[in-house]
Design an enzyme around this catalytic site. Structure first.
Site, mmCIF file in Angstrom:
data_model
loop_
_atom_site.group_PDB
_atom_site.id
_atom_site.type_symbol
_atom_site.label_atom_id
_atom_site.label_comp_id
_atom_site.label_asym_id
_atom_site.label_seq_id
_atom_site.Cartn_x
_atom_site.Cartn_y
_atom_site.Cartn_z
ATOM 1 N N HIS A 184 7.946 -10.582 9.170
ATOM 2 C CA HIS A 184 7.879 -10.165 8.448
ATOM 3 C C HIS A 184 8.829 -8.958 8.398
ATOM 4 C CE1 HIS A 184 3.456 -8.372 7.319
ATOM 5 N NE2 HIS A 184 4.115 -9.084 6.017
ATOM 6 N N HIS A 219 -0.169 -4.467 18.183
ATOM 7 C CA HIS A 219 0.345 -5.807 17.251
ATOM 8 C C HIS A 219 -0.124 -7.089 17.282
ATOM 9 C CE1 HIS A 219 4.064 -7.233 15.363
ATOM 10 N NE2 HIS A 219 4.520 -7.356 16.100
ATOM 11 N N GLY A 255 -7.601 -6.113 13.120
ATOM 12 C CA GLY A 255 -7.212 -7.345 12.617
ATOM 13 C C GLY A 255 -6.922 -6.640 11.500
ATOM 14 N N PHE A 256 -7.849 -4.849 11.389
ATOM 15 C CA PHE A 256 -7.936 -4.423 10.645
ATOM 16 C C PHE A 256 -6.987 -3.192 10.269
ATOM 17 C CE2 PHE A 256 -11.851 -6.713 10.643
ATOM 18 C CZ PHE A 256 -12.114 -6.744 9.233
ATOM 19 N N HIS A 258 -2.866 -1.837 8.265
ATOM 20 C CA HIS A 258 -1.895 -2.283 8.361
ATOM 21 C C HIS A 258 -0.253 -0.948 7.662
ATOM 22 C CE1 HIS A 258 2.091 -4.543 7.823
ATOM 23 N NE2 HIS A 258 1.086 -5.452 8.699
ATOM 24 N N ARG A 267 -1.319 -11.936 3.200
ATOM 25 C CA ARG A 267 -1.297 -13.969 4.116
ATOM 26 C C ARG A 267 -2.994 -13.601 4.435
ATOM 27 N NH1 ARG A 267 2.450 -11.162 8.891
ATOM 28 N NH2 ARG A 267 0.546 -9.208 8.379
ATOM 29 N N ASP A 309 -4.551 -11.188 11.157
ATOM 30 C CA ASP A 309 -5.212 -11.368 12.688
ATOM 31 C C ASP A 309 -6.451 -11.114 12.171
ATOM 32 O OD1 ASP A 309 -2.304 -11.719 14.102
ATOM 33 O OD2 ASP A 309 -2.510 -9.246 14.697
ATOM 34 N N ARG A 334 6.763 -16.993 15.358
ATOM 35 C CA ARG A 334 7.741 -15.485 14.849
ATOM 36 C C ARG A 334 9.052 -15.340 15.881
ATOM 37 N NH1 ARG A 334 6.191 -10.933 13.328
ATOM 38 N NH2 ARG A 334 4.790 -11.334 12.191
ATOM 39 N N ARG A 353 20.512 4.046 17.965
ATOM 40 C CA ARG A 353 19.525 4.929 19.043
ATOM 41 C C ARG A 353 19.663 6.393 18.168
ATOM 42 N NH1 ARG A 353 19.174 9.753 22.006
ATOM 43 N NH2 ARG A 353 20.551 9.750 23.615
HETATM 44 N N1 ACO Z 1 -9.972 0.252 12.588
HETATM 45 C C1 ACO Z 1 -10.145 2.025 12.202
HETATM 46 N N2 ACO Z 1 -10.407 2.167 11.778
HETATM 47 C C2 ACO Z 1 -8.651 2.536 11.166
HETATM 48 C C3 ACO Z 1 -7.973 1.324 11.495
HETATM 49 C C4 ACO Z 1 -8.305 0.066 12.028
HETATM 50 N N3 ACO Z 1 -8.433 -0.877 12.129
HETATM 51 N N4 ACO Z 1 -6.579 1.115 11.081
HETATM 52 C C5 ACO Z 1 -6.699 2.719 10.342
HETATM 53 N N5 ACO Z 1 -8.055 3.274 10.857
HETATM 54 C C6 ACO Z 1 -7.835 4.525 9.883
HETATM 55 C C7 ACO Z 1 -7.242 5.396 11.317
HETATM 56 O O1 ACO Z 1 -7.673 5.627 12.274
HETATM 57 C C8 ACO Z 1 -6.746 6.264 9.705
HETATM 58 O O2 ACO Z 1 -8.110 7.288 10.250
HETATM 59 P P1 ACO Z 1 -7.524 9.110 9.969
HETATM 60 O O3 ACO Z 1 -6.821 9.281 8.857
HETATM 61 O O4 ACO Z 1 -8.983 9.149 10.094
HETATM 62 O O5 ACO Z 1 -7.143 9.384 10.965
HETATM 63 C C9 ACO Z 1 -6.175 5.941 8.987
HETATM 64 O O6 ACO Z 1 -6.789 4.411 8.834
HETATM 65 C C10 ACO Z 1 -5.032 5.579 8.611
HETATM 66 O O7 ACO Z 1 -4.241 4.408 9.990
HETATM 67 P P2 ACO Z 1 -3.324 5.186 10.280
HETATM 68 O O8 ACO Z 1 -3.111 5.221 12.473
HETATM 69 O O9 ACO Z 1 -2.240 6.137 10.226
HETATM 70 O O10 ACO Z 1 -2.048 3.251 10.242
HETATM 71 P P3 ACO Z 1 -1.099 3.238 10.988
HETATM 72 O O11 ACO Z 1 -0.220 2.591 9.840
HETATM 73 O O12 ACO Z 1 -0.682 4.517 12.100
HETATM 74 O O13 ACO Z 1 -1.501 1.477 11.841
HETATM 75 C C11 ACO Z 1 -2.424 -0.419 12.609
HETATM 76 C C12 ACO Z 1 -1.353 0.141 11.740
HETATM 77 C C13 ACO Z 1 -1.492 -0.100 13.633
HETATM 78 C C14 ACO Z 1 -1.923 -1.779 12.308
HETATM 79 C C15 ACO Z 1 -3.876 0.572 12.194
HETATM 80 O O14 ACO Z 1 -3.937 0.258 11.527
HETATM 81 C C16 ACO Z 1 -4.370 -0.453 13.667
HETATM 82 O O15 ACO Z 1 -4.445 0.385 14.533
HETATM 83 N N6 ACO Z 1 -5.185 -1.732 13.366
HETATM 84 C C17 ACO Z 1 -5.718 -2.236 14.321
HETATM 85 C C18 ACO Z 1 -4.468 -3.291 15.071
HETATM 86 C C19 ACO Z 1 -4.469 -4.392 14.516
HETATM 87 O O16 ACO Z 1 -5.008 -5.202 13.429
HETATM 88 N N7 ACO Z 1 -3.292 -4.483 14.516
HETATM 89 C C20 ACO Z 1 -1.997 -6.058 13.541
HETATM 90 C C21 ACO Z 1 -1.175 -5.684 12.157
HETATM 91 S S1 ACO Z 1 -1.115 -6.757 11.357
HETATM 92 C C22 ACO Z 1 0.286 -7.978 12.753
HETATM 93 O O17 ACO Z 1 0.590 -7.634 14.007
HETATM 94 C C23 ACO Z 1 0.033 -9.124 11.766
#
Ligand code: ACO
Length: 372
Positions: A184, A219, A255-256, A258, A267, A309, A334, A353
């Site tokens: 990925h 992650h 799990g929500f 990206h 996927r 996920d 991975r 760096r």
């Molecule tokens: N649940 C609730 N709210 C969420 C979620 C979530 N899973 N993901 C994003 N949001 C919200 C944020 O709180 C933010 O809200 P705001 O604008 O009111 O502050 C908005 O959506 C935008 O989110 P960001 O944090 O800017 O998105 P970012 O790109 O930084 O984060 C991430 C991506 C880290 C994956 C995030 O969506 C998250 O934490 N998800 C849950 C963890 C997860 O499922 N990780 C797996 C990634 S995929 C993988 O590894 C196969």
């Protein structure tokens, strides 16, 4: 004033010929092949070969590769001894981190003609054995033979875990999930591996560091956290109510969402279908129904979609795989992508760096300690 890209969001830090993530018109491809085609038609072994060796194998190359991986499954006795000392409470991600590091010290890269591709094959093949060996020893005090006649890594893992021939649906599902998780682009763990590689460190070090980065719930650890959430509900209605409260309290739902995909993770549709089939075939549909109700409420309230996920948690669960093994299985798969990136980074290396803006105290006078 410097513009700071927090979390490097939106910053392009290099080029890659390995995968396209979220590219308009391409979605997700591994070396040009769509994830849909690979999930439907290829085994994990074919995909690992594609990533590490740069092309899909022909039949004789695939047979030879499967045989090579099968031979590399066996754990050296000192690794078994170390795994036996890890307590039952150890997280299997720590088992992998420890085992991968130990193999690295017994079979260092650069000795006896071992290059990055050897390390990739050795780790991919032996990581399932580490998980199975440690699980059976820690839970049942059994010392299992880490060789098996299973052709695929998915079958090998299931056999070691359950001490029985794998159920074909579970084996096929796990194999497809391995395909989905294999690569990925510059995600956090792969980028970690590239940073380590950029210092000219060895491939084992890059993989061990990547395992560490994968572990966190933002992650790879999200699949384990997603399962815990799904399993905490007894009905879809209860899930809907609770998730609404969690969203109101601005809690993250694992799990929500990206970082790159903003309109859906390609996927997720594939793994959701696997989870659906398994639930209806087994007659055990509750977790799938709970998962769908969570998906619906999060889409309705926040416009967020499930990533890989989320439904992989239900799919793994229906294959009888313990929750703590979800993220380690992500790591096994991975590793093929990680090492493809190690090889690519080395081909055109530059030390990674970046800079930081200083926000600490201004220059201060140092006063030597008196009376010591
Ligand atoms: N649940 C609730 N709210 C969420 C979620 C979530 N899973 N993901 C994003 N949001 C919200 C944020 O709180 C933010 O809200 P705001 O604008 O009111 O502050 C908005 O959506 C935008 O989110 P960001 O944090 O800017 O998105 P970012 O790109 O930084 O984060 C991430 C991506 C880290 C994956 C995030 O969506 C998250 O934490 N998800 C849950 C963890 C997860 O499922 N990780 C797996 C990634 S995929 C993988 O590894 C196969």
């Amino acid at each position: 004033m410097t513009i700071i890209a927090k979390g490097l969001a939106g910053v392009t830090v290099g080029e890659t010929a390995i995968s396209t993530v979220g590219k308009a018109g391409a979605g997700l491809t591994y070396r040009g092949y769509s994830i849909q085609d690979l999930a439907r038609h290829a085994t994990f072994e074919e995909v690992a070969y594609l990533l590490i060796y740069g092309k899909l194998p022909n039949v004789s190359e695939l047979n030879a590769y499967q045989e090579r991986l099968a031979k590399l499954r066996e754990l050296p006795p000192p690794v078994c001894q170390v795994l036996e000392t890890l307590p039952m409470s150890t997280h299997p991600m720590d088992v992998l981190r420890t085992g991968a590091s130990m193999i690295g010290s017994l079979e260092p890269e650069g000795e006896n003609g071992r290059g990055a591709a050897y390390v990739a094959d050795r780790l991919i093949a032996s990581m399932t054995s580490m998980l199975g060996y440690w699980h059976r020893y820690a839970h049942r005090r059994q010392r299992v033979d880490t060789q098996s006649d299973e052709t695929t890594l998915a079958g090998h893992f299931l056999r070691l875990m359950n001490d029985a021939p794998p159920i074909e649906t579970a084996r096929r599902t796990l194999d497809t999930i391995f395909v989905l998780y294999a690569e990925h682009e510059f995600n956090a763990s792969t980028f970690t591996g590239r940073v380590v590689t950029s210092t000219l460190a060895d491939t084992y070090s890059a993989v061990v560091a990547a395992i560490g980065a994968l572990r966190g719930p933002l992650h790879g650890g999200a699949n384990e956290a997603a399962m815990e959430l799904i399993a905490s509900f007894e009905t879809p209605q209860e899930a809907e109510k609770s998730i609404k409260h969690m969203l109101d309290a601005r809690r993250l739902i694992m799990g929500f969402g990206h970082r790159v995909y903003k309109n859906g993770d390609p996927r997720s549709d594939i793994v959701k279908e696997l989870a659906r089939q398994l639930s209806y075939e087994s007659g055990n549909t509750m977790y799938f129904e709970i998962s769908e109700s969570i998906e619906n409420v999060i889409m309705r309230e926040k416009g967020l979609f499930p990533n890989l996920d989320f439904y992989s948690a239900t799919a793994y669960h229906l294959c009888g795989i313990p929750t703590v093994m979800f993220t380690p299985l992500f790591a096994v798969s991975r590793t093929s992508g990680w090492v493809a990136h190690v090889i690519e980074q080395r081909d055109d290396n530059s030390l990674i760096r970046p800079n930081a803006d200083y926000t600490g105290p201004p220059a201060q006078e140092f006063v030597e300690l008196q009376g010591r």
